[in-house]
Write a protein that holds these residues in place. Sequence first.
Motif, short mmCIF file in Angstrom:
data_model
loop_
_atom_site.label_atom_id
_atom_site.label_comp_id
_atom_site.label_asym_id
_atom_site.label_seq_id
_atom_site.Cartn_x
_atom_site.Cartn_y
_atom_site.Cartn_z
N THR A 60 0.83 -1.46 -0.09
CA THR A 60 -0.23 -0.31 -0.32
C THR A 60 1.63 1.43 0.07
N SER A 61 1.12 1.45 1.26
CA SER A 61 2.09 2.75 1.51
C SER A 61 3.20 2.33 0.38
N GLU A 62 4.14 1.31 0.94
CA GLU A 62 5.43 0.70 0.44
C GLU A 62 6.01 1.29 -1.17
N LEU A 63 4.68 1.06 -1.90
CA LEU A 63 4.39 0.69 -3.27
C LEU A 63 4.77 2.34 -3.76
N PHE A 64 4.34 3.69 -3.75
CA PHE A 64 4.45 4.69 -3.41
C PHE A 64 6.02 5.02 -3.64
N ASP A 65 7.03 4.22 -3.30
CA ASP A 65 8.10 4.86 -3.27
C ASP A 65 9.33 3.94 -4.53
N ASP A 66 8.00 3.04 -5.20
CA ASP A 66 8.56 2.23 -6.36
C ASP A 66 7.67 1.64 -6.98
N ALA A 67 6.82 2.92 -7.76
CA ALA A 67 5.45 2.91 -8.52
C ALA A 67 5.96 2.34 -10.15
N GLU A 68 7.34 2.47 -10.27
CA GLU A 68 7.52 1.86 -11.58
C GLU A 68 7.68 1.08 -12.12
N ALA A 69 7.97 0.41 -10.94
CA ALA A 69 8.49 -1.18 -10.79
C ALA A 69 7.30 -2.12 -10.60
N ALA A 70 6.70 -1.02 -10.05
CA ALA A 70 5.08 -2.31 -9.33
C ALA A 70 4.32 -2.63 -10.63
N VAL A 71 4.37 -1.18 -11.73
CA VAL A 71 3.08 -1.13 -12.70
C VAL A 71 3.58 -2.48 -14.18
N GLN A 72 5.78 -2.47 -13.72
CA GLN A 72 6.26 -3.50 -14.63
C GLN A 72 5.63 -4.07 -14.47
N ALA A 73 6.06 -4.76 -13.55
CA ALA A 73 5.43 -6.34 -12.67
C ALA A 73 3.85 -5.93 -12.70
N ASN A 74 3.07 -5.41 -12.25
CA ASN A 74 1.25 -5.98 -12.74
C ASN A 74 0.65 -5.80 -13.58
N VAL A 75 1.67 -4.44 -14.51
CA VAL A 75 0.98 -3.98 -15.26
C VAL A 75 1.06 -4.89 -16.65
N VAL A 76 1.94 -4.61 -16.97
CA VAL A 76 2.95 -4.87 -18.15
C VAL A 76 2.80 -6.86 -17.87
N THR A 78 1.07 -8.96 -16.43
CA THR A 78 -0.27 -9.17 -16.67
C THR A 78 -0.40 -9.01 -18.20
N LEU A 79 -0.04 -7.84 -18.99
CA LEU A 79 -0.33 -7.95 -20.30
C LEU A 79 0.46 -9.43 -21.38
N ARG A 80 1.56 -9.63 -20.78
CA ARG A 80 2.63 -10.46 -21.21
C ARG A 80 1.59 -11.92 -20.78
N ILE A 81 1.19 -11.94 -19.03
CA ILE A 81 0.38 -13.40 -19.37
C ILE A 81 -0.76 -13.23 -20.54
N LEU A 82 -1.40 -12.64 -20.01
CA LEU A 82 -3.18 -11.88 -21.17
C LEU A 82 -2.45 -12.55 -22.88
N THR A 113 -7.23 -5.35 -14.61
CA THR A 113 -7.84 -5.98 -14.67
C THR A 113 -8.82 -5.53 -15.83
N ARG A 114 -8.76 -4.46 -16.39
CA ARG A 114 -9.71 -3.87 -17.78
C ARG A 114 -8.78 -4.07 -18.97
N LEU A 115 -6.98 -4.65 -18.77
CA LEU A 115 -6.40 -5.37 -19.95
C LEU A 115 -7.07 -6.48 -20.36
N ALA A 116 -7.54 -7.44 -19.27
CA ALA A 116 -8.15 -9.03 -19.30
C ALA A 116 -9.48 -8.46 -20.00
N THR A 117 -10.09 -7.59 -19.49
CA THR A 117 -11.79 -7.40 -20.02
C THR A 117 -11.35 -6.91 -21.87
N ALA A 118 -10.50 -6.08 -21.88
CA ALA A 118 -10.30 -5.84 -23.25
C ALA A 118 -9.97 -7.01 -24.32
N TRP A 119 -9.13 -7.84 -23.53
CA TRP A 119 -8.46 -8.88 -24.20
C TRP A 119 -9.81 -9.85 -24.32
#
Length: 271
Positions: A60-76, A78-82, A113-119
């Motif tokens: 929660t608070s922890e990811l504000f200092d590592d937001a770019e890495a979180a976007v890579q792991a959680n969004v990119v 997910t996109l690669r798994i989709l 979640t929205r990426l999965a719906t898009a796919w």
Amino acid sequence: MKIAVTGGSGFLGQATIRAAEAVGHEAWSFDRAHGNDVLGDLAALKGADTVIHLAGMLGTSELFDDAEAAVQANVVGTLRILRWCQEHDAAYVGVGMPPVFPSVYTATKVCATRLATAWHEAYGLRVSHVRAFNAYGPGQKFGPGHPQKILPTFARAAWEGRPLPVWGDGEQTMDLVHSDDVGRMLVDAAQFGDDVTFDAGTGVAVTVNELARAVLDFTGSTAGVEHLPMRLGETPTRIVARGDGWDRLDWKPEHSWARVEDVVAWYRTAS
């Protein structure tokens, strides 16, 4: 089914593999702990007709200092798994959360979640979503280097005679759901694939103060609580499952103080 579970060595991942194997599916872990990364080579997914995607950065608070890495792991990630599921005609089950907190983690999970719906809409990918509420269970990590989850944080403080840290006034609510029930729902969701969402929650609201009192009672601790300012990325809110998807199943998670007490007892000797 042959099910690959990304993040399968984690807290919910292990529960999911147990649930899959209990009903006769073949399931295996795709996890960084074994050299597999959703941002790297996906060859270890080979053979899966379903991918349950749990891998990602938590916090929660922890990811504000590592937001770019979180976007890579959680969004990119997910996109690669989709895309892998699209290319290999495999179904996809993703885990989300109630979109209530203004946090980096929430933002990445909503996007995933929205990426999965898009796919699903664009390519006909078989997609199901599980919205996990406040999961608890034995084996949930705690301490330095791990996000501060409420039950292990409260349990360890109580067993060690320290005041339980309550962020805010403690009247915000949670929906406590056992990890075994979340794992079971993730496996059950795989049979659908029409972009349906299942609530992995009980529908019972429990305040933070109620949980704190219960943990103090279970442990016999007299240390009480310590009220602290809300953490970055949190706001006082009422969270409870509304029952999405339950009509498709022959069961739903049930709230149980006895299960909570069993898990609190587990943390007495956990290290």
